[in-house]
Design an enzyme around this catalytic site. Structure first.
Site, short mmCIF file in Angstrom:
data_model
loop_
_atom_site.label_atom_id
_atom_site.label_comp_id
_atom_site.label_asym_id
_atom_site.label_seq_id
_atom_site.Cartn_x
_atom_site.Cartn_y
_atom_site.Cartn_z
N SER A 54 43.93 35.73 32.30
CA SER A 54 43.94 37.13 32.23
C SER A 54 45.31 37.71 32.71
O SER A 54 45.93 38.64 31.84
CB SER A 54 42.88 37.78 32.68
N TYR A 55 45.73 37.27 33.60
CA TYR A 55 47.17 37.78 34.40
C TYR A 55 48.26 37.04 33.66
O TYR A 55 49.41 37.81 33.66
CB TYR A 55 47.00 37.73 35.89
N HIS A 56 48.22 35.90 33.17
CA HIS A 56 49.39 35.10 32.38
C HIS A 56 49.73 35.96 31.19
O HIS A 56 50.80 36.01 31.51
CB HIS A 56 48.54 33.91 31.94
#
Length: 184
Positions: free
Chosen positions: A47-49
């Site tokens: 999700s943060y990628h």
């Protein structure tokens, strides 16, 4: 990236040259500190990628637009492509995104390719496949992939909606948004 924009937009400021040099130095350093050589962010959360891809792609596009692409370290652009690759490999057959750590369910792994990675489509052979949700273009050449530095392994029987897919996380545990969910 905003510091670089300010330096370009306001060259009359006394610190403009320093701001520009800081951005050209610090952003590549931040990339090395935040992203493993295999392309995965060190928080180990997909999700943060997308945030990391967005940040470093924005900076790259800005540097290139203003003629500073050659000042970047030679591994900057290849690392961006690795970030795209690991994101493609983690996609479930229905194109949802793996949920490890503080991840959340996203229904379209192709979104980051459409929104952020489009300028690099010529260098991403599976770009059309990801953008179209598998409806056109060629999928990544490998069905399965190992990323031992970050600890991700992806196994799939095929690149088709009915494929069997198993993502496995065996990376560093319990830092930042990463949870102790190894072996899941």
């Amino acid at each position: 990236a905003q510091v670089f924009r300010n330096a370009i937009a306001f060259p009359e400021f006394k610190q403009a040259a320093a701001w520009k040099n800081d951005a050209l130095t610090l952003l590549p350093r931040m990339m090395k500190e935040a992203v493993y050589d295999d392309g995965m962010n060190k928080e180990l959360v997909f999700s943060y990628h997308t945030m990391y891809i967005g940040l470093f792609v924005e900076a790259y596009n800005l540097f290139r637009e203003h003629g500073y692409e050659k000042v970047l370290p030679p591994d900057y652009y290849p690392r961006l492509l690795k970030m795209a690759e690991i994101y493609a490999m983690q996609a479930f057959p229905d194109f949802t995104v793996c949920q490890f750590g503080d991840g959340w369910k996203k229904g379209d792994a192709g979104f980051i390719f459409r929104r952020t990675l489009a300028p690099f489509a010529a260098d991403i052979p599976y770009f059309d496949y990801m953008v179209s949700g598998g409806q056109r273009g060629a999928p990544p050449a490998r069905r399965s992939a190992a990323y031992p530095e970050s600890g991700f392994y992806f196994f799939r029987s095929a690149w088709s909606p009915d494929a069997i897919f198993m993502p496995l996380k065996c990376g560093a545990t319990a830092e930042w948004h990463n949870q102790p969910d190894n072996g899941t």
